[in-house]
Motif scaffolding. Structure first.
Motif, PDB file in Angstrom:
ATOM      1  N   LEU A 158      -3.475  32.293  57.902  1.00 34.21           N
ATOM      2  CA  LEU A 158      -2.284  32.942  58.456  1.00 34.21           C
ATOM      3  C   LEU A 158      -1.734  33.988  57.494  1.00 34.21           C
ATOM      4  O   LEU A 158      -1.235  35.037  57.925  1.00 34.21           O
ATOM      5  CB  LEU A 158      -1.222  31.883  58.760  1.00 34.21           C
ATOM      6  CG  LEU A 158       0.135  32.394  59.277  1.00 34.21           C
ATOM      7  CD1 LEU A 158      -0.024  33.027  60.654  1.00 34.21           C
ATOM      8  CD2 LEU A 158       1.150  31.253  59.323  1.00 34.21           C
ATOM      9  N   LEU A 159      -1.870  33.717  56.184  1.00 35.36           N
ATOM     10  CA  LEU A 159      -1.305  34.617  55.161  1.00 35.36           C
ATOM     11  C   LEU A 159      -2.373  35.490  54.516  1.00 35.36           C
ATOM     12  O   LEU A 159      -2.190  35.967  53.393  1.00 35.36           O
ATOM     13  CB  LEU A 159      -0.605  33.788  54.077  1.00 35.36           C
ATOM     14  CG  LEU A 159       0.491  32.832  54.534  1.00 35.36           C
ATOM     15  CD1 LEU A 159       1.084  32.087  53.348  1.00 35.36           C
ATOM     16  CD2 LEU A 159       1.578  33.574  55.288  1.00 35.36           C
ATOM     17  N   ARG A 160      -3.483  35.705  55.198  1.00 34.92           N
ATOM     18  CA  ARG A 160      -4.592  36.434  54.575  1.00 34.92           C
ATOM     19  C   ARG A 160      -4.239  37.881  54.235  1.00 34.92           C
ATOM     20  O   ARG A 160      -4.887  38.498  53.377  1.00 34.92           O
ATOM     21  CB  ARG A 160      -5.817  36.397  55.483  1.00 34.92           C
ATOM     22  CG  ARG A 160      -5.627  37.035  56.851  1.00 34.92           C
ATOM     23  CD  ARG A 160      -6.854  36.828  57.720  1.00 34.92           C
ATOM     24  NE  ARG A 160      -6.704  37.392  59.050  1.00 34.92           N
ATOM     25  CZ  ARG A 160      -6.100  36.781  60.056  1.00 34.92           C
ATOM     26  NH1 ARG A 160      -5.570  35.585  59.870  1.00 34.92           N
ATOM     27  NH2 ARG A 160      -5.996  37.360  61.243  1.00 34.92           N
ATOM     28  N   LYS A 161      -3.222  38.471  54.878  1.00 36.17           N
ATOM     29  CA  LYS A 161      -2.820  39.842  54.575  1.00 36.17           C
ATOM     30  C   LYS A 161      -1.603  39.893  53.659  1.00 36.17           C
ATOM     31  O   LYS A 161      -1.113  40.985  53.353  1.00 36.17           O
ATOM     32  CB  LYS A 161      -2.529  40.596  55.874  1.00 36.17           C
ATOM     33  CG  LYS A 161      -3.756  40.838  56.737  1.00 36.17           C
ATOM     34  CD  LYS A 161      -3.435  41.701  57.939  1.00 36.17           C
ATOM     35  CE  LYS A 161      -4.676  41.977  58.777  1.00 36.17           C
ATOM     36  NZ  LYS A 161      -4.373  42.826  59.965  1.00 36.17           N
ATOM     37  N   ASP A 162      -1.121  38.734  53.245  1.00 33.96           N
ATOM     38  CA  ASP A 162       0.012  38.694  52.329  1.00 33.96           C
ATOM     39  C   ASP A 162      -0.481  38.632  50.890  1.00 33.96           C
ATOM     40  O   ASP A 162      -1.691  38.656  50.624  1.00 33.96           O
ATOM     41  CB  ASP A 162       0.894  37.490  52.656  1.00 33.96           C
ATOM     42  CG  ASP A 162       1.649  37.665  53.958  1.00 33.96           C
ATOM     43  OD1 ASP A 162       2.692  38.327  53.950  1.00 33.96           O
ATOM     44  OD2 ASP A 162       1.158  37.162  54.999  1.00 33.96           O
TER      45      ASP A 162
END
Length: 613
Positions: free
Chosen positions: A36-40
């Motif tokens: 879910l946080l792969r682009k954070d």
């Protein structure tokens, strides 16, 4: 000695299995959150992987225990015996102890040899953990030798860049820089007093901007305490070396920590192309640090790191939806075990009812007849499980209800006196199509099959409540057990009752073969009228003979109306002999330990004489 080790292993094995199950599920949840946080920012994902690692060191049972300290907050609105809570317990703790409470007499089960296997598994674990520690010790020794040969430096472009960046980052502590003649990568060594180990020959291949970019990377390792988090996970790997997910978590932690430092260093230098060039040069000429708790600049997928640095694919600010997801997950992971303990939903407090196991076979035909007493005055009761059903002799309705719920007498409230005095012979069979499914059921599930029969033929109606009662645990006494392990039973004898109780004027005798400790604990609970949980850790099956004289107030047989003695069923004299508690310790080498705790009880609302066959 071996029996004692087996007992200890038997006690902790279910807890370890539950802990591994829960930790694995938690790690999978953390992996889904990282997706879910792969682009954070990578720092957020690194913290999630660290949480998955630390979970292996802290079982949820600690939170459940904290929840039990608030037992006064338990609510009858969420009884332990519901299908919902039973399902949660089964999913969260599938290997829980003490859940095999069945009828008076138990059918034979295949003899278990897991007890003799436990010491072997323990030895394998010790050898594996020792091997992991020795390998790391040798690698750390190599790193320590490199550190001893390094020289403290107070000047040079590396020192200037280090001091300048420390000032810019607001660092209070000055980190020493040691120059090494070896071509090991630039790295931070140490947890409490970190130092920067710098390969002297690397400087001549780098520009001033390259040096500053690499130093910025290493300072971020210090700020994030990456050596400490890596050391924590190394401890997890040493203890749980046999678990593949532990090693996978370690690789993910290494990858995300290097990406996190890349992002911070790029933000500090504001020159992604210079930083990428510095990274490529260092990785080309330097050797990676030997252990994870020495944070360097290499590690993870170099190509992916460079692409991420140059494309600037990082969201600078986490969205509100992702923050909500993280907070909700944290609350659920901490709150759910606390709720299990607070509201009494631990496995020892659950009641096995038909609603919790909706797919059990049902008896197709059942014959219920009044029991005829033995002319000799001796009273015998028995249960024999057959391939297609069950045959019971001399059973009171009180015993049948307890068998259906898997509970002791003190946890069945509101039953009229005749349920304890009148006894019945029951012969129940399932349909031919259900015989195969019946053979796969556990003993407590076979007991739960009685509930629809009691509701249909005896008009049983009931509800759940919570009450504080005395609970006993059956443990091995000092000196070890005094029972002999049984030889496997074959032929027609395998379908005979394994525990037989005889009551006479001389007291009560209990004899049996191929008896499990769960069976014994349940039989003892019937005599004490209180819950007895097996905590002996003995996984084998035993031959035993037990004789005792009931204490004053303890019945020698089924009670008469309103709880009085059954007419003609008790002894007219006062026999002498050991009490049940004393006999268990002297004759079996076991011991009962008492404590009080809130438990789920069944309150009988309505019950009547059985309907005709």
């Amino acid at each position: 000695m071996m029996e004692g080790l087996t007992a200890i292993a038997g006690r902790i094995a279910p807890a370890i299995a539950n802990h591994l199950w829960q930790s694995t599920g938690f790690a999978i949840l953390m992996w889904l959150l990282t997706l879910l946080l792969r682009k954070d920012r990578a720092q957020a994902r690194h913290l999630l992987w660290l949480a998955a690692s630390v979970k292996f060191l802290f079982p949820f049972s600690l939170l459940v225990w904290l929840g039990t300290l608030s037992g006064s907050l338990r609510s009858s609105a969420l009884p332990a015996g519901t299908a919902f809570t039973a399902t949660l317990s089964a999913v969260g703790q599938p290997f829980a102890e003490g859940q095999q409470n069945s009828a008076v007499v138990y059918a034979p089960v295949q003899r278990s040899h897991s007890g003799s296997l436990m010491p072997v598994l323990a030895l394998v674990w010790v050898l594996g953990a020792t091997t992991v520690v020795v390998i790391w010790a040798l690698r750390c020794r190599k790193a320590a030798r490199t550190l001893r040969n390094a020289c403290l430096s107070d000047s040079g472009i590396e020192v200037e860049a280090l001091r300048r960046l420390e000032t810019a980052m607001g660092s209070r502590r000055r980190i020493p820089l040691l120059r090494s003649i070896e071509m090991s990568e630039p790295c931070i060594v140490g947890i409490i007093r970190p130092v920067l180990l710098w390969p002297e020959l690397l400087t001549e291949r780098l520009s001033h901007e390259n040096v500053e970019a690499i130093v910025a990377h290493e300072l971020m390792h210090v700020r994030c305490r990456d050596n400490l988090t890596a050391a924590i996970h190394m401890a997890v790997e040493a203890v749980f070396w046999f678990h593949p997910m532990v090693w996978w978590i370690g690789s993910r932690m290494l990858e995300e920590r290097e990406r996190a430092c890349d992002e911070a260093a790029v933000q500090q230098t504001s020159r992604p192309e210079i930083y990428a060039e510095s990274l490529l040069t260092a990785c080309r000429f330097c050797v990676e640090s030997p252990v994870a708790c020495i944070s360097g600049i290499t590690g993870a997928d170099l190509k992916a790191r460079i692409l991420r640095i140059m494309s600037d694919q990082v969201d600078r600010k986490m969205s509100i939806h992702r923050k909500i997801a993280l907070v909700a997950t944290a609350i659920a992971c901490v709150g759910a075990p606390l709720a299990f303990g607070m509201f009494g939903m631990a496995p020892d407090s659950t009641v096995l009812a038909q609603s919790a196991v909706p797919n059990l076979p049902k008896f197709d035909v059942a014959s219920i007849k009044p029991h005829k007493d033995d002319p000799s005055g001796n009273m015998m009761m028995g249960v024999r499980y057959t391939p297609d059903g069950v045959t019971m002799s001399g059973m009171s309705l009180d015993m049948l209800i307890r068998g259906a719920f898997g509970l002791s007498e003190d946890r069945i409230l509101g039953a009229p006196g005749w349920t304890k005095s009148e006894r019945f012979d029951i012969d129940a069979k399932v349909d031919a199509a259900d015989v195969a499914a019946l053979g796969k059921l556990k003993m407590e599930e076979r007991g739960a099959m009685l509930l629809p029969l009691l509701e249909d033929r005896f008009g049983l109606k009931y509800h759940h409540e919570t009450k504080e009662l005395q609970v006993y645990t059956l443990v091995v006494a000092k000196g070890g057990p005094k029972m002999a392990e049984s030889k496997p039973v074959t032929g027609d004898a395998k379908d005979m009752p394994k525990l037989m109780m005889r009551m006479s004027g001389e007291g009560v005798s209990l004899e049996g073969g191929e008896v499990s400790m769960e069976s014994l604990a349940h039989t003892i609970s019937m005599q004490l009228g209180a819950t007895v949980v097996d905590k002996t850790g003995l996984t084998g099956h035993y031959d035993l003979a037990l004789h005792w004289v009931p204490e004053q107030g303890m019945r020698m047989g089924p009670k008469g109306p309103e709880g009085g003695p059954e007419p003609g069923g008790g002894s007219s004299t006062s026999p002498t002999g050991p009490s049940l508690v004393t006999a268990i310790q002297e004759q079996l080498g076991l011991k009962l330990e008492a404590k009080k705790e809130p438990v789920d009880v069944i309150v009988i609302d309505q019950v009547s004489q059985p309907s005709p066959n």
